[in-house]
Design an enzyme around this catalytic site. Structure first.
Site, PDB file in Angstrom:
ATOM      1  N   GLN A  18       0.827  -1.205   0.000  1.00  0.00           N
ATOM      2  CA  GLN A  18       0.000   0.000   0.000  1.00  0.00           C
ATOM      3  C   GLN A  18       0.863   1.257   0.000  1.00  0.00           C
ATOM      4  OE1 GLN A  18      -3.181  -0.430  -0.297  1.00  0.00           O
ATOM      5  NE2 GLN A  18      -4.022   1.625  -0.039  1.00  0.00           N
TER       6      GLN A  18
ATOM      7  N   GLU B  87       1.784 -26.594   6.691  1.00  0.00           N
ATOM      8  CA  GLU B  87       2.224 -27.047   8.019  1.00  0.00           C
ATOM      9  C   GLU B  87       1.238 -26.633   9.111  1.00  0.00           C
ATOM     10  OE1 GLU B  87       6.356 -27.119   9.103  1.00  0.00           O
ATOM     11  OE2 GLU B  87       6.943 -26.773   7.030  1.00  0.00           O
TER      12      GLU B  87
END
Length: 372
Positions: free
Chosen positions: A325, A352
């Site tokens: 941004q 995971e």
């Protein structure tokens, strides 16, 4: 970037390791073009040749975390190549016989054998206890049949740790196996393309010869031990990405003109940078605590590891989004570092143990502790 190494969770050997990894990364060209298979082979060979894969086969979570945080700050693919050497050989290190360890771990550590971890299937992601791949005895060995999906290094692995069903339903019927990458009956059914290019594949097993790791029906426990050991390192990789994003944001906003000042002089920008730094330091503290606890403290480390993985990956997503941004149009331009980081970070909230799974682990442990 490395201020956390001065915290009491770490020892001098960890600071030495961090310096070695940083020097290996410095000035290195990590661009790889379209051929990620070749790039990963080169990275594994170079990391092994430099002695930097040794933490992958040793039970020192802090060394894994430091290595991944440092590598990730420079290259997502280098971090991936390092991490898979450890995850792919983890079951052998944890439960393999002396002969299995002697055959494979030195090869993994010097980068001569590329490793893979094959648990996920097309119909089972987080629901690992319900895998369907079957294993049957044949003479003194085993044969595996079925499919695995989203297997990292699936297109290039020399050795795979594969989990298959040898008994009844649920986690109690799962066993762990070693499969050679060139085994007859093992084929790449599909190369899987993802937003951050990695060598992922769907693998087909048709009566593939395999070697049992440990005892039959102990595979689920072995898989969870392996994932628990490497879960904190996933958090560390996220921290590496987030730290690089903050550094890129500070550098960009300090030179980007805004009126007569720079973007970094703007109060809104400063608030964003402060939040990014806060998220990074909180993640680093959780990672350091969890890694230190796994290395030095008795008891079950799951809650601390889950907290570290959950916060670090979720926070890194926000930090990197803020960096994009602040870069404006440049932030979504291909070839700009923060755009690369934006693609790299997203998968870490899934693999995971997805964020939802980490929340379950934390909550269940809290309830279990309350009930005594």
């Amino acid at each position: 970037m490395t201020g956390w190494l001065g915290w009491p969770f770490f020892e001098e050997r960890h600071r030495v390791l961090a310096d070695c990894v940083e020097r290996w990364c410095a000035g290195r060209d990590f661009s790889h073009g379209r051929d990620v298979d070749a790039a990963c082979r080169t990275l594994v060979a170079d990391l092994g040749g430099a002695g930097l894969l040794q933490p992958c086969i040793e039970p020192d979570v802090r060394s894994l975390a430091i290595s991944r945080a440092t590598l990730a700050a420079h290259s997502g693919l280098a971090d991936f190549a390092f991490a898979m050497q450890g995850l792919g050989s983890g079951a052998i290190a944890i439960a393999g016989s002396e002969a299995q360890r002697a055959q494979w771990l030195p090869e993994v550590a010097v980068g001569k054998a590329i490793a893979a971890f094959a648990l996920t299937e097309p119909e089972t992601g987080s629901d690992a206890a319900n895998i369907a791949m079957s294993a049957r005895r044949e003479g003194g060995g085993w044969r595996l049949s079925g499919e695995k999906s989203y297997i990292s290094n699936g297109t290039i692995a020399d050795v795979l740790t594969v989990f298959a069903r040898t008994g009844g339903e649920g986690h109690a019927g799962i066993s762990a196996f070693i499969v050679r990458g060139d085994a007859p009956g093992l084929t790449v059914a599909e190369r899987i393309r993802v937003i951050a290019p990695h060598p992922l594949a769907r693998l087909r097993f048709e009566e593939v010869p395999a070697e049992l790791i440990g005892q039959p029906e102990q595979g689920f426990r072995i898989a969870m031990q392996t994932l628990n050991r490497f879960r904190v390192s996933v958090a560390a990789a996220a921290l590496g990405f987030a730290r690089r994003a903050l550094a890129e944001a500070i550098a960009f906003t300090s030179t980007r003109k805004l009126g007569k000042a720079t973007l970094a002089d703007n109060a809104v920008t400063q608030a964003g940078l402060a939040e990014m730094a806060l998220g990074n330091d909180a993640a680093a503290l959780l990672i350091a605590r969890a890694a230190w606890a796994q290395d030095t403290q008795p008891g079950d480390p799951r809650r601390a590891a889950a907290m570290a993985k959950l916060h670090a990956t979720e926070s890194a997503q926000k930090v990197i989004d803020m960096a994009v941004q602040l870069h404006g149009g440049a932030g979504v331009t291909c070839g700009v570092k923060v755009e690369e980081l934006y693609r790299e970070i997203r998968a870490l909230r899934i693999y995971e143990g997805a964020s939802e799974v980490q929340r379950q682990i934390i909550a269940r442990d809290l309830v279990r502790e309350h009930r005594g």
